[in-house]
Design an enzyme around this catalytic site. Structure first.
Site, short mmCIF file in Angstrom:
data_model
loop_
_atom_site.label_atom_id
_atom_site.label_comp_id
_atom_site.label_asym_id
_atom_site.label_seq_id
_atom_site.Cartn_x
_atom_site.Cartn_y
_atom_site.Cartn_z
N THR A 127 0.83 -1.21 0.00
CA THR A 127 0.00 0.00 0.00
C THR A 127 0.86 1.27 0.00
O THR A 127 1.99 1.26 0.52
CB THR A 127 -0.90 0.01 1.25
OG1 THR A 127 -1.50 1.29 1.42
CG2 THR A 127 -0.12 -0.30 2.52
N GLU A 129 0.37 3.61 1.86
CA GLU A 129 0.43 4.13 3.24
C GLU A 129 1.76 3.87 3.91
O GLU A 129 2.07 4.49 4.93
CB GLU A 129 -0.71 3.53 4.09
CG GLU A 129 -2.07 3.93 3.59
CD GLU A 129 -3.18 3.75 4.62
OE1 GLU A 129 -2.90 3.56 5.80
OE2 GLU A 129 -4.34 3.82 4.20
N TYR A 154 -1.44 -0.16 11.23
CA TYR A 154 -1.67 -0.88 9.97
C TYR A 154 -0.52 -0.66 9.00
O TYR A 154 0.08 -1.62 8.49
CB TYR A 154 -3.00 -0.43 9.33
CG TYR A 154 -3.09 -0.77 7.85
CD1 TYR A 154 -3.20 -2.09 7.43
CD2 TYR A 154 -3.02 0.24 6.86
CE1 TYR A 154 -3.25 -2.40 6.07
CE2 TYR A 154 -3.08 -0.07 5.52
CZ TYR A 154 -3.19 -1.39 5.12
OH TYR A 154 -3.23 -1.71 3.78
N LYS A 158 2.34 -3.23 7.42
CA LYS A 158 2.55 -3.45 5.98
C LYS A 158 4.00 -3.12 5.60
O LYS A 158 4.63 -3.84 4.82
CB LYS A 158 1.58 -2.61 5.14
CG LYS A 158 0.13 -3.02 5.23
CD LYS A 158 -0.17 -4.41 4.68
CE LYS A 158 -0.05 -4.50 3.16
NZ LYS A 158 -0.50 -5.84 2.67
P1 NAD Z 1 -9.92 -6.86 2.91
O1 NAD Z 1 -9.87 -6.54 4.36
O2 NAD Z 1 -11.15 -6.59 2.14
O3 NAD Z 1 -9.61 -8.43 2.69
C1 NAD Z 1 -8.61 -9.09 3.40
C2 NAD Z 1 -8.85 -10.59 3.26
O4 NAD Z 1 -7.79 -11.27 3.97
C3 NAD Z 1 -10.17 -11.08 3.87
O5 NAD Z 1 -10.83 -11.94 3.00
C4 NAD Z 1 -9.73 -11.80 5.14
O6 NAD Z 1 -10.61 -12.88 5.50
C5 NAD Z 1 -8.36 -12.32 4.74
N1 NAD Z 1 -7.49 -12.58 5.90
C6 NAD Z 1 -7.28 -11.77 6.97
N2 NAD Z 1 -6.44 -12.36 7.84
C7 NAD Z 1 -6.09 -13.56 7.30
C8 NAD Z 1 -5.23 -14.62 7.71
N3 NAD Z 1 -4.58 -14.57 8.88
N4 NAD Z 1 -5.09 -15.69 6.89
C9 NAD Z 1 -5.77 -15.76 5.72
N5 NAD Z 1 -6.61 -14.80 5.28
C10 NAD Z 1 -6.77 -13.71 6.06
O7 NAD Z 1 -8.66 -6.15 2.28
P2 NAD Z 1 -8.49 -5.45 0.85
O8 NAD Z 1 -8.97 -4.06 0.93
O9 NAD Z 1 -9.03 -6.34 -0.20
O10 NAD Z 1 -6.89 -5.40 0.76
C11 NAD Z 1 -6.17 -6.50 0.23
C12 NAD Z 1 -4.69 -6.20 0.25
O11 NAD Z 1 -4.44 -5.04 -0.51
C13 NAD Z 1 -4.16 -5.90 1.66
O12 NAD Z 1 -2.90 -6.51 1.78
C14 NAD Z 1 -4.05 -4.38 1.70
O13 NAD Z 1 -3.01 -3.99 2.55
C15 NAD Z 1 -3.73 -4.07 0.26
N6 NAD Z 1 -4.20 -2.75 -0.23
C16 NAD Z 1 -5.49 -2.35 -0.03
C17 NAD Z 1 -5.91 -1.13 -0.57
C18 NAD Z 1 -7.33 -0.66 -0.41
O14 NAD Z 1 -7.63 0.49 -0.75
N7 NAD Z 1 -8.27 -1.47 0.08
C19 NAD Z 1 -5.00 -0.33 -1.27
C20 NAD Z 1 -3.69 -0.76 -1.43
C21 NAD Z 1 -3.31 -1.99 -0.92
O1 DAU Z 2 -4.07 4.08 0.61
C1 DAU Z 2 -4.35 2.71 0.59
C2 DAU Z 2 -5.14 2.33 1.82
O2 DAU Z 2 -6.45 2.82 1.64
C3 DAU Z 2 -5.14 0.83 2.07
O3 DAU Z 2 -3.84 0.39 2.35
C4 DAU Z 2 -6.07 0.48 3.25
O4 DAU Z 2 -6.15 -0.93 3.39
C5 DAU Z 2 -7.44 1.03 2.94
O5 DAU Z 2 -8.32 0.77 4.03
C6 DAU Z 2 -7.37 2.53 2.66
O6 DAU Z 2 -7.00 3.25 3.89
P1 DAU Z 2 -7.70 4.63 4.28
O7 DAU Z 2 -7.56 4.82 5.73
O8 DAU Z 2 -7.25 5.73 3.39
O9 DAU Z 2 -9.22 4.27 3.86
P2 DAU Z 2 -10.63 4.57 4.60
O10 DAU Z 2 -11.71 4.22 3.64
O11 DAU Z 2 -10.68 3.96 5.96
O12 DAU Z 2 -10.61 6.14 4.78
C7 DAU Z 2 -10.48 6.99 3.66
C8 DAU Z 2 -10.47 8.41 4.19
O13 DAU Z 2 -11.77 8.73 4.70
C9 DAU Z 2 -9.52 8.64 5.33
O14 DAU Z 2 -8.93 9.95 5.20
C10 DAU Z 2 -10.38 8.57 6.59
C11 DAU Z 2 -11.72 9.09 6.09
N1 DAU Z 2 -12.91 8.49 6.72
C12 DAU Z 2 -12.99 7.15 6.80
C13 DAU Z 2 -14.09 6.54 7.38
C14 DAU Z 2 -14.18 5.03 7.48
C15 DAU Z 2 -13.95 9.31 7.18
O15 DAU Z 2 -13.87 10.55 7.07
N2 DAU Z 2 -15.04 8.71 7.72
C16 DAU Z 2 -15.16 7.35 7.86
O16 DAU Z 2 -16.20 6.87 8.40
#
Ligand code: NAD
Ligand code: DAU
Length: 338
Positions: A127, A129, A154, A158
């Site tokens: 990520t 982050e 978090y 990572k």
């Molecule tokens: P998510 O939380 O939706 O999904 C995570 C999945 O991992 C779930 O299905 C959960 O059951 C599984 N999991 C958790 N712990 C586990 C364990 N111990 N063993 C096996 N499975 C397990 O997450 P996401 O948003 O799909 O993110 C996926 C990956 O991408 C993460 O590594 C995250 O850091 C990275 N990422 C996310 C974003 C974003 O915006 N969501 C952006 C950049 C990178």
């Molecule tokens: O940048 C990549 C990351 O983006 C991933 O690595 C993370 O797994 C993913 O969860 C996401 O992190 P953020 O913290 O940026 O996402 P989130 O949706 O939680 O929040 C987005 C922005 O919105 C952040 O500035 C916090 C704000 N927020 C979030 C929530 C849940 C609010 O203002 N209100 C809310 O209720």
């Protein structure tokens, strides 16, 4: 040629989309989806693929060394694409321990297993982050050379896993890549994250909690564009390299929330400013030059992507209603300051 691909976290948001993407694009590959099915994982999203001969689900914990090592010995995977993680920043602030176990220890177990069977490629999905935060100067971006300065438990977990992946390449020659993507959105996004939380709450005419003054900036990328980037890195990435992924779609949180409210024709009075997130990163923004040189371009703008996503949530209310009724509701009730 047929390949065996292990996708960890394939029951989650991005991993789930990636499973669909790969099954659609590579019918000759065997896809193994390994997931612990935590609160964030569900198999409802895979109902339409579970009968496929080249798809298999394995319920396991990536931190369970014995089980993971014996699985790799049995299946001899060619590729690993590692998504499994605890992914929500707010949860890491209240309970960091599980983030260390899954994101750090779990990644190290997978690296050992991948090393023991000499996989052809290990893609670690990380990520933006891990780079910490940028200020509001719009000419500054995260590049692959930006120092790692994670601010939340978090992102620290990572960053730790990224360093382990790098070390296994440097020390043992494991063929790895690390991708660092900006904020994703799109189908099957768990409704605790800003965009699906806003869509689901606005549809029910419930208040939307905006942290602080709503001026923090995120760089949004549609999940299909992220999947295409990972596919490209899996097949074309230079071993040991990091690739940042992002599409120059910077928005303040308030802009995002207002765009959703206005598209759904509801009132902006639904917005409620609440106590800010601890250590809230100000701004993320990716410089994607390196992955563009590899041949990647996003296909969605923020405007086309958010319209598609809102449409998807309108059409799939059954999916998110089911998710909202489970363990998540207890979490929201305990942690929300609304
Ligand atoms: P998510 O939380 O939706 O999904 C995570 C999945 O991992 C779930 O299905 C959960 O059951 C599984 N999991 C958790 N712990 C586990 C364990 N111990 N063993 C096996 N499975 C397990 O997450 P996401 O948003 O799909 O993110 C996926 C990956 O991408 C993460 O590594 C995250 O850091 C990275 N990422 C996310 C974003 C974003 O915006 N969501 C952006 C950049 C990178
Ligand atoms: O940048 C990549 C990351 O983006 C991933 O690595 C993370 O797994 C993913 O969860 C996401 O992190 P953020 O913290 O940026 O996402 P989130 O949706 O939680 O929040 C987005 C922005 O919105 C952040 O500035 C916090 C704000 N927020 C979030 C929530 C849940 C609010 O203002 N209100 C809310 O209720």
């Amino acid at each position: 040629m047929g390949k065996k691909i292990l996708v960890t976290g394939g029951a989650g948001f991005i991993g789930g989309n990636f499973v669909h993407y790969m099954l659609g694009k590579y019918p000759q590959y065997d896809i193994y989806n390994l997931d612990l099915l935590t609160y964030a994982g569900d198999l409802i999203k895979h109902k339409h693929v579970e009968e496929k001969d080249n798809y298999q689900f394995i319920k396991a914990d990536i931190a369970d060394r014995k089980e993971i090592i014996s699985l790799f010995e049995k299946e001899q995977f060619d590729y690993v694409v590692h998504f499994a993680a605890e992914s929500h920043v707010d949860r890491s602030i209240t309970d960091p321990g599980v983030f260390i176990n899954t994101n750090v220890v779990g990644t190290q177990v997978l690296l050992d297993a991948a090393k023991s069977v000499q996989v052809t490629k290990f893609v670690h999905v990380s990520t933006d982050e891990v780079y910490g935060e940028l200020d509001f100067d719009p000419s500054t971006f995260f590049t692959e050379e930006t120092p790692l300065q994670p601010n939340s438990p978090y992102s620290a977990s990572k960053a730790s896993s990224d360093l382990l992946v790098r070390a296994y390449h440097e020390t043992y020659g494991l063929p790895v890549n690390i991708t660092r993507c900006s904020n994703n959105y799109g189908p099957y996004h768990f409704p605790e994250k800003l965009i699906p939380l806003t869509i689901s709450r606005v549809l029910k005419e419930q208040k939307v909690p905006v942290y602080g003054d709503g001026q923090n900036i995120r760089d949004w990328l549609h999940v299909e564009d992220h999947c295409a980037a990972i596919d490209l890195v899996l097949h074309e990435g230079v071993n040991g390299e990091v690739y940042n992924v992002g599409g120059h779609n910077e928005k303040t949180n308030l802009e995002v929330v207002k765009a959703i409210i206005n598209t759904l024709g509801k009132s902006e009075t639904l917005i409620e400013f609440v106590t800010d997130r601890l250590g809230h990163d100000k701004r993320y923004a990716i410089d994607p030059t390196k992955i563009e040189k590899l041949g990647w371009r996003p296909t969605y703008t923020f405007e086309s992507g958010i319209a598609q996503t809102i449409e998807w949530y309108l059409d799939h209310q059954d999916w998110w209603e089911q998710i909202l009724s489970g363990e998540y509701q207890k979490y929201f009730d305990t942690h929300s300051t609304l």
